[in-house]
Motif scaffolding. Structure first.
Motif, PDB file in Angstrom:
ATOM      1  N   ASN A  85       0.831  -1.208   0.000  1.00 53.92           N
ATOM      2  CA  ASN A  85       0.000   0.000   0.000  1.00 53.92           C
ATOM      3  C   ASN A  85       0.872   1.267   0.000  1.00 53.92           C
ATOM      4  O   ASN A  85       0.575   2.248  -0.682  1.00 53.92           O
TER       5      ASN A  85
ATOM      6  N   SER B 237       2.386   1.700  -3.356  1.00 53.56           N
ATOM      7  CA  SER B 237       1.341   2.202  -4.251  1.00 53.56           C
ATOM      8  C   SER B 237       1.152   3.700  -4.061  1.00 53.56           C
ATOM      9  O   SER B 237       1.024   4.457  -5.034  1.00 53.56           O
ATOM     10  N   ASP B 238       1.163   4.142  -2.790  1.00 54.18           N
ATOM     11  CA  ASP B 238       1.036   5.577  -2.515  1.00 54.18           C
ATOM     12  C   ASP B 238       2.245   6.355  -3.054  1.00 54.18           C
ATOM     13  O   ASP B 238       2.112   7.480  -3.560  1.00 54.18           O
TER      14      ASP B 238
ATOM     15  N   ILE C 193       4.128   5.487  -5.616  1.00 49.90           N
ATOM     16  CA  ILE C 193       4.002   5.594  -7.076  1.00 49.90           C
ATOM     17  C   ILE C 193       2.932   6.611  -7.450  1.00 49.90           C
ATOM     18  O   ILE C 193       3.060   7.347  -8.425  1.00 49.90           O
ATOM     19  N   GLU C 194       1.884   6.676  -6.621  1.00 49.55           N
ATOM     20  CA  GLU C 194       0.816   7.645  -6.875  1.00 49.55           C
ATOM     21  C   GLU C 194       1.347   9.082  -6.856  1.00 49.55           C
ATOM     22  O   GLU C 194       0.922   9.922  -7.656  1.00 49.55           O
ATOM     23  N   VAL C 195       2.286   9.319  -5.922  1.00 48.92           N
ATOM     24  CA  VAL C 195       2.906  10.652  -5.864  1.00 48.92           C
ATOM     25  C   VAL C 195       3.585  10.967  -7.197  1.00 48.92           C
ATOM     26  O   VAL C 195       3.431  12.062  -7.763  1.00 48.92           O
TER      27      VAL C 195
ATOM     28  N   LEU D 156       2.962   9.583 -10.109  1.00 53.11           N
ATOM     29  CA  LEU D 156       1.964   9.689 -11.175  1.00 53.11           C
ATOM     30  C   LEU D 156       1.213  11.011 -11.130  1.00 53.11           C
ATOM     31  O   LEU D 156       0.800  11.539 -12.164  1.00 53.11           O
ATOM     32  N   ASN D 157       1.038  11.557  -9.944  1.00 59.08           N
ATOM     33  CA  ASN D 157       0.294  12.806  -9.800  1.00 59.08           C
ATOM     34  C   ASN D 157       1.143  14.035 -10.134  1.00 59.08           C
ATOM     35  O   ASN D 157       0.648  15.014 -10.694  1.00 59.08           O
TER      36      ASN D 157
ATOM     37  N   GLN E 115       2.335   2.747 -14.082  1.00 62.99           N
ATOM     38  CA  GLN E 115       0.922   2.700 -13.719  1.00 62.99           C
ATOM     39  C   GLN E 115       0.475   1.264 -13.436  1.00 62.99           C
ATOM     40  O   GLN E 115      -0.282   1.001 -12.491  1.00 62.99           O
TER      41      GLN E 115
ATOM     42  N   LYS F 218       1.594   0.078 -10.017  1.00 60.64           N
ATOM     43  CA  LYS F 218       0.697   0.527  -8.963  1.00 60.64           C
ATOM     44  C   LYS F 218      -0.547  -0.366  -8.882  1.00 60.64           C
ATOM     45  O   LYS F 218      -1.013  -0.739  -7.802  1.00 60.64           O
TER      46      LYS F 218
ATOM     47  N   ASN G 206      -1.848  -3.169  -5.792  1.00 57.68           N
ATOM     48  CA  ASN G 206      -3.172  -3.092  -5.152  1.00 57.68           C
ATOM     49  C   ASN G 206      -4.115  -4.218  -5.592  1.00 57.68           C
ATOM     50  O   ASN G 206      -5.219  -4.346  -5.063  1.00 57.68           O
TER      51      ASN G 206
END
Length: 707
Positions: A615, A618-619, A621-623, A625-626, A648, A651, A655
């Motif tokens: 998790n 994933s967070d 990678i989200e940073v 990606l954002n 992507q 990530k 999940n």
């Protein structure tokens, strides 16, 4: 009988006639010998009185000369009338007569010597009379005649006898004394008619030249003085050191005054200080001042002998130094340095006109002294050399300017426009100095198009650009290394210069293909070095990136990730509006791709990923990606990052359930297969999920798909 008698009578008569002839000849010889002896006795006393004992003597040589000439004529007549045959008969008939004739011949030589001495004495008296009346030209002529009688080589018996006489040395000394007196008199008179003066003050010098307006007297004295072998070294040095040299190398005040009835006066004033080169007079001022000097001295420039004038003699002493000074210190500085100056210049015509003035004044010889002519012949090459030097100096000054003083080019040229039209340059920022450099080269192109020798003028453009390629990276070396904007500006500058060359292919710029290639390579190398430098910065940040803890990765990886993204955001702020959009997007795609691959590589190396860690990853990678899309002008450009989809999908995998992963793999035909290998998916499944039958089945399925 009668015939025989006649022959006998004839012989007697002939013998009688021969006897009479012999007697008459003998009498004539004896008479002339007596006259000559008496004449020589008187001459001997006259010579001794004048040239040996120096006694008072009131007789003149005129009476002796006339008498001597009469005796010479009688002697020569007698000797000429006695033929060789007659003389032989006379010898046979009368030995005494023969002796008399030989004695007459010897005495004749003495008579000729005496006559010469009398002639010399008469000339000396004439010299004294001419000195009294100050008729110096007459004295000069008389001394010339005396020199011919006294100082010539002994080419005949009379000369040899004369030079052995006791009075010869005295006569020779007297001649030299008179010659020296004449030269001193002439020089004193000359120095009154031509007055040269100089006066030094604390910081300035005043030079004055006064020339008498009594032209006839002046020219008579000058002609006599120079024909008397006057050494003009003093006047030559004065004119060169006090007049000509200052006129050439420094500002002078020159004034020619003619208001005085007795003389003309030239006044020259100048500073004694060492002056800056920029204060040197123009060549036109130099020529005008020298012409004034020649005008002032024009009346002394008389013909001395043959083609020799006074200025010819003076020029022989100083012209080589003078002409070299004119060229080195005046004309070389007057060669145009710009095209505008070149087109306006009348230097060649002015130099040739000045040279003709020197020739007309007999100061130089047109066929021998070619210094000024040679300068005019080299004028074109001298101009090109100076023009190129000036252009390169200007170019170097431009290259020293700050690269970050920039401006926009191709403002309305989009990437699509550029793709369609290779003559368009993409919108970007370049250094203003690059535009200055291009303006400089365009002036060369414009002026070369008007000239006859375009290639020679254009040859300086490759020199400028090669200098740019070599010098700018050295001049701005530190800034190009540590300031990102400097390197991309230099890259843009090189590309813009290469584009300018390509656009001007028709101008036939020498070696233009090689220049384009070299500019591209140089700019690209500097840019690549900066990209490598930025990659090292990101790599250094990620060196402390640690996600090996199986329970939680903690906050450190998040902090380091955001630090990398901030570094990229800094680059974005200094590159996005500077680089062409296409170049910027490609560069950031490469940098982000390396950054994302580094992160994914670390994730793919984990052997055991707990749900918590998954998790957190994933967070993390989200940073990425954002934030990443905001690094591009158009956010959708982010998809051009080669590993973007893979990131992507990672990530999603972190999940996803086991079933969702196998469905995404879809027997080797799903979307995961586009970016992941089977080994990578199997490794992630082992790390994310516990060892169960379902995991074994999924792994087996993926293995079968591999087969």
């Amino acid at each position: 009988m009668a015939a025989g008698l006649d022959e006998s009578v004839k012989k007697e008569l002939s013998a009688g006639l021969d006897t009479i002839e012999i007697e008459n000849t003998k009498a004539s010889v004896v008479r002339i010998l007596q006259q000559i002896r008496r004449f020589q006795e008187r001459i001997q006393k006259h010579i001794e009185d004048n040239y040996v004992d120096f006694m008072p003597n009131h007789t003149t040589s005129d009476m002796y000369i006339e008498e001597g000439e009469h005796l010479l004529r009688d002697t020569e007549h007698l000797l000429s009338n006695v033929s060789s045959d007659t003389r032989l008969d006379l010898n046979e008939a009368n030995a005494e007569l023969t002796q008399c004739i030989e004695e007459l011949r010897e005495i004749s030589l003495g008579l000729k010597v005496s006559h010469r001495i009398l002639k010399i004495d008469d000339l000396f008296q004439c010299v004294e009379e001419a000195n009294v009346t100050k008729d110096y030209l007459a004295v000069l002529d008389l001394l010339g005649k005396l020199k011919c009688l006294i100082c010539r080589e002994a080419t005949c018996e009379v000369d040899r006898i004369f030079q052995k006489c006791a009075c010869y040395d005295t006569i020779k000394i007297k001649y030299h004394i008179q010659a020296n007196i004449l030269q001193q008199n002439l020089q004193q008179k000359f120095e009154r008619l031509l007055q040269l003066s100089e006066k030094n003050f604390s910081t300035t010098k005043h030079v004055s030249i006064q020339v008498s307006k009594d032209v006839e007297q002046l020219q008579d004295i000058v002609m006599a003085l120079f024909q008397a072998r006057y050494n003009p070294l003093k006047i030559c040095d004065f004119l060169l050191e006090n007049c000509l040299v200052p006129m050439v190398v420094k500002p002078v005040s020159v004034e020619l005054l003619n208001d005085n009835e007795e003389y003309s006066q030239l006044n020259i004033s100048y500073s004694l200080k060492q002056l800056m080169k920029s204060l040197k007079p123009s060549y036109k001022e130099v020529f005008a001042n020298i012409n004034l000097l020649f005008d002032c001295l024009a009346n002394i420039n008389v013909n001395v002998f043959g083609e020799q004038h006074v200025f010819t003699i003076i020029g022989g002493q100083i012209k080589d130094r003078f002409l070299k000074l004119i060229v080195d210190e005046c004309l070389m500085d007057s060669v145009p340095a710009t095209m505008d100056e070149y087109h306006e210049s009348t230097l060649v015509q002015d130099v040739l006109r000045f040279e003709q003035t020197l020739i007309d004044n007999f100061f130089i010889h047109p066929e021998i002294d070619c210094t000024l002519t040679n300068f005019t012949k080299k004028f074109e090459q001298l101009f090109r050399n100076r023009f190129n030097k000036k252009v390169l100096e200007t170019a170097r000054e431009i290259m020293q300017k700050d690269l970050q003083d920039m401006t926009i080019v191709g403002e309305n040229n989009t990437a699509e426009d550029v793709a369609k039209n290779p003559f368009l340059f993409p919108r970007c920022m370049i250094s203003k100095s690059t535009l200055d450099l291009i303006k400089l080269m365009e002036r060369i192109l414009d002026n070369s198009a008007e000239g006859e020798e375009e290639p020679e003028h254009l040859a300086v453009i490759p020199v400028i650009l090669n200098t740019y390629i070599n010098e700018v990276p050295k001049t701005h070396e530190k800034l190009l290394e540590i300031i990102p904007q400097q390197s991309v500006l230099f890259y843009n500058n090189c590309m813009f210069l290469a584009h300018w060359i390509a656009k001007n292919t028709d101008a036939c710029i020498p070696t233009h293909p090689a220049l384009v290639k070299t500019l591209h390579a140089t700019g690209t190398n500097i840019f690549k070095a900066q990209i490598v430098y930025q990659q090292k910065i990101l790599a250094r940040i990620l060196r402390e990136f640690d996600i090996s803890d199986p329970h939680s990765i903690g906050s450190r990886p998040f902090k380091l990730t955001r630090q990398c993204l901030r570094q990229l955001d800094v680059l974005k702020n200094v590159w996005q509006n500077v680089l062409p959009d296409t170049t910027y997007n490609q560069t950031f795609c490469d940098l982000l791709n390396d950054f994302c691959l580094d992160i994914m590589k670390r994730v793919l190396l984990l052997e055991d990923i707990s749900t918590t860690v998954a998790n957190e990853l994933s967070d993390l990678i989200e940073v990425i990606l954002n934030v990443s899309p905001a690094l591009f002008k158009e956010k959708h450009e982010v998809v051009c990052i080669p590993c973007w989809m893979k990131l992507q999908q990672l990530k999603m995998i972190l999940n996803a359930s086991l079933q969702e992963i196998t469905e995404q793999w879809c027997d080797g035909a799903g979307i995961l297969t586009a970016h992941y290998k089977a080994d990578e998916i199997r490794h992630l499944i082992r790390a994310l999920f516990q060892n169960t039958d379902r995991r074994a089945s999924a792994l087996a399925k993926i293995s079968e798909d591999i087969k």
